[in-house]
Write an enzyme that holds these catalytic residues in place. Structure first.
Site, short mmCIF file in Angstrom:
data_model
loop_
_atom_site.label_atom_id
_atom_site.label_comp_id
_atom_site.label_asym_id
_atom_site.label_seq_id
_atom_site.Cartn_x
_atom_site.Cartn_y
_atom_site.Cartn_z
CG PHE A 130 -1.88 5.25 7.93
CD1 PHE A 130 -1.55 4.26 7.06
CD2 PHE A 130 -1.09 6.01 9.58
CE1 PHE A 130 -0.17 3.75 7.14
CE2 PHE A 130 -0.27 4.73 9.25
CZ PHE A 130 0.48 4.12 8.17
CG ASP A 211 -2.37 11.50 5.16
OD1 ASP A 211 -1.19 11.01 4.14
OD2 ASP A 211 -2.07 10.86 6.21
CE1 TYR A 236 6.88 5.78 4.94
CE2 TYR A 236 7.33 8.07 5.66
CZ TYR A 236 6.81 6.88 6.01
OH TYR A 236 5.23 7.01 6.93
CE LYS A 237 3.59 5.22 3.11
NZ LYS A 237 2.07 5.66 4.29
NE ARG A 386 0.63 -1.17 0.70
CZ ARG A 386 0.41 -0.28 1.57
NH1 ARG A 386 -0.40 0.41 1.77
NH2 ARG A 386 1.59 -0.54 2.27
C1 PLP Z 1 2.69 5.65 5.44
C2 PLP Z 1 1.44 6.95 5.90
C3 PLP Z 1 1.29 7.58 6.84
C4 PLP Z 1 2.92 7.41 8.02
O1 PLP Z 1 3.04 8.47 9.22
P1 PLP Z 1 4.51 8.06 9.63
O2 PLP Z 1 4.15 9.62 10.40
O3 PLP Z 1 5.26 8.68 8.48
O4 PLP Z 1 4.70 7.64 10.42
C5 PLP Z 1 0.57 8.80 7.78
N1 PLP Z 1 -0.88 8.06 7.01
C6 PLP Z 1 -0.45 7.68 5.31
C7 PLP Z 1 -1.80 7.69 4.69
C8 PLP Z 1 0.07 6.84 5.46
O5 PLP Z 1 0.19 6.39 4.24
#
Ligand code: PLP
Length: 426
Positions: A130, A211, A236-237, A386
């Protein structure tokens, strides 16, 4: 077209012990919508809604005294919810804290654990990460005066979607200081073998952290048993904490003596925090890695969400999630109208998180057609869709309905009505 599969779906829903939790969520089923985007933003449940209202009530009635009074005193809420969240990641209660955001928490972990030297300066990650994670890694390499092109090593994917653990292990050379990887890759949904990677890293004297954004709340973990050094995640997921809800962090207790790289007064030992001393006395556990005043309105939903997860149990959530994604993939394979889609998610159950990635050259327009028919997917540039059938609120009949609708769209070429703009977040 699919009578047998429909009967199977109804039978599975009939036997599903998690089925009652669906009633606790605002699923939009009253408007005939099927939400399959819980891997981007989980749905609101009624207990979380109630918890937010109670927090507002506490503010209204207690004002400043809400820090120490009321049903959920604010001063210790991050620690209390951290203890509750520990079971989701397989940690001891002192190893988890609710705080910050994914990005901020990764910055904290790198500020604390990335100590590059001339011989050991590489951060090892992977090319499908990400982007925000990569930006954080780049920052710390630069802050230490190293160069991104020589100090950030990204393992590449052979197929563009998945990674080989053996390739990652082969990249764990003597110059690697720290490894940061995702548990579940956000596009393909591949679940990496965290235990194998952790063991290999430690055999080579390298720190490793993960992560967990796409696995927490969907996949069980055993971070303490595996000896993982640190982890961080959003809520939030699959944890259903709501937009921008406060994130979490795990720090293995073997590192609790370490002074956090980034210090803030909420990382203080609580008994002396209000002494307002100029020198920092850190808290004992993962709480030491907090920074400033917690965002309580964005923490409150977790009171409800974590209570539901504890009751439902992550083992049962995972079991149903696997059954849902397996059924999803089986239907894609079975419906002739869907033969032009490619399943990019690993088919092996142990290598899969909670969502499925399909690819199709017309993905953008197909997503618009799906949304128009009440199926809520998640478009990913350039060709990806997805789908996350979430164990707590989706059903097997939802999966069947979604794929029957998709098959109809393909049969009728209904997507051709839509503009072929690619800038959409469907
Ligand atoms: C959703 C997600 C993020 C988001 O980071 P935020 O700091 O919450 O905006 C980061 N890394 C991964 C792998 C994600 O899926």
């Amino acid at each position: 077209m699919s009578g047998l599969q429909f009967e199977f779906a109804e039978k599975m829903d009939g036997h599903d012990i998690l089925h009652p939790y669906r009633e606790e969520f605002y699923t939009h089923s009253a408007t005939n919508q099927i939400y399959l985007d819980g891997n981007s933003l989980g749905l609101l449940n009624k207990r979380s809604e109630q918890a937010v209202l109670e927090l507002l009530e506490a503010w209204k009635t207690h004002a400043i005294d809400g820090w120490t009074e009321g049903k959920h005193p604010w001063f210790t809420m991050s620690e209390q919810l951290g203890r509750q969240m520990a079971s989701l990641v397989g940690a001891n209660s002192s190893e988890v804290i609710v705080s910050g955001s994914t990005t901020v928490n990764l910055h904290q972990m790198l500020a604390t654990f990335y100590k590059p030297t001339a011989k050991k300066h590489v951060i090892l990650s992977e090319a499908l990460s990400f982007p925000t994670d990569l930006y954080a890694m780049q920052s710390h390499i630069q802050l230490h005066g190293y160069q991104e092109n020589s100090s950030l090593r990204l393992v590449t994917s052979n197929d563009g979607y998945t990674l080989s653990e053996d390739d990652i292990i082969a990249a764990m050379t003597d110059d690697v200081a720290i490894i940061v990887l995702s548990s579940v890759l956000y596009r393909s949904g591949q679940l990496l073998d965290l235990q194998k990677l952790t063991t290999a890293a430690h055999e080579r004297g390298i720190l490793i952290g993960f992560d967990l954004c796409h696995s927490i709340g969907s996949v069980p973990h055993e971070l303490s048993n595996w000896g993982v050094d640190f982890a961080f995640w959003c809520t939030y997921k699959h944890v259903n904490g709501g937009p921008g809800s406060v994130a979490g962090m795990y720090i293995n207790q073997k590192h609790h003596h370490v002074t956090p790289g980034l210090r803030g007064w909420f990382g203080s030992d609580k008994s002396v925090q209000f002494d307002m001393d100029a020198s920092f006395t850190k808290a004992d556990g993962a709480g030491a890695f907090q920074l400033g005043t917690p965002h309580l309105l964005s923490i409150a939903p977790l009171i409800g969400s974590l209570a539901i997860m504890e009751e439902a149990s992550i083992a049962r959530i995972r079991e149903k999630s696997i059954a849902l994604t397996s059924f999803f993939i089986e239907l894609v394979d079975t419906f002739p109208e869907l033969s032009s889609f490619t399943v990019r998610t690993p088919r092996e159950v142990h290598a899969r998180g909670g969502h499925v990635l399909l690819e199709h050259p017309e993905a953008a327009r197909i997503c618009k057609a799906l949304k128009a028919k009440g199926i809520i997917p998640d478009f990913r540039q350039p060709n990806g869709i997805r789908f996350a059938p979430v164990a707590l609120y989706n059903t097997f009949t939802d999966v069947h309905q979604a794929l029957t609708t998709l098959a109809e769209i393909m049969r009728d070429k209904a997507y051709e009505e839509y503009e072929n703009s690619r800038g959409v977040i469907a």
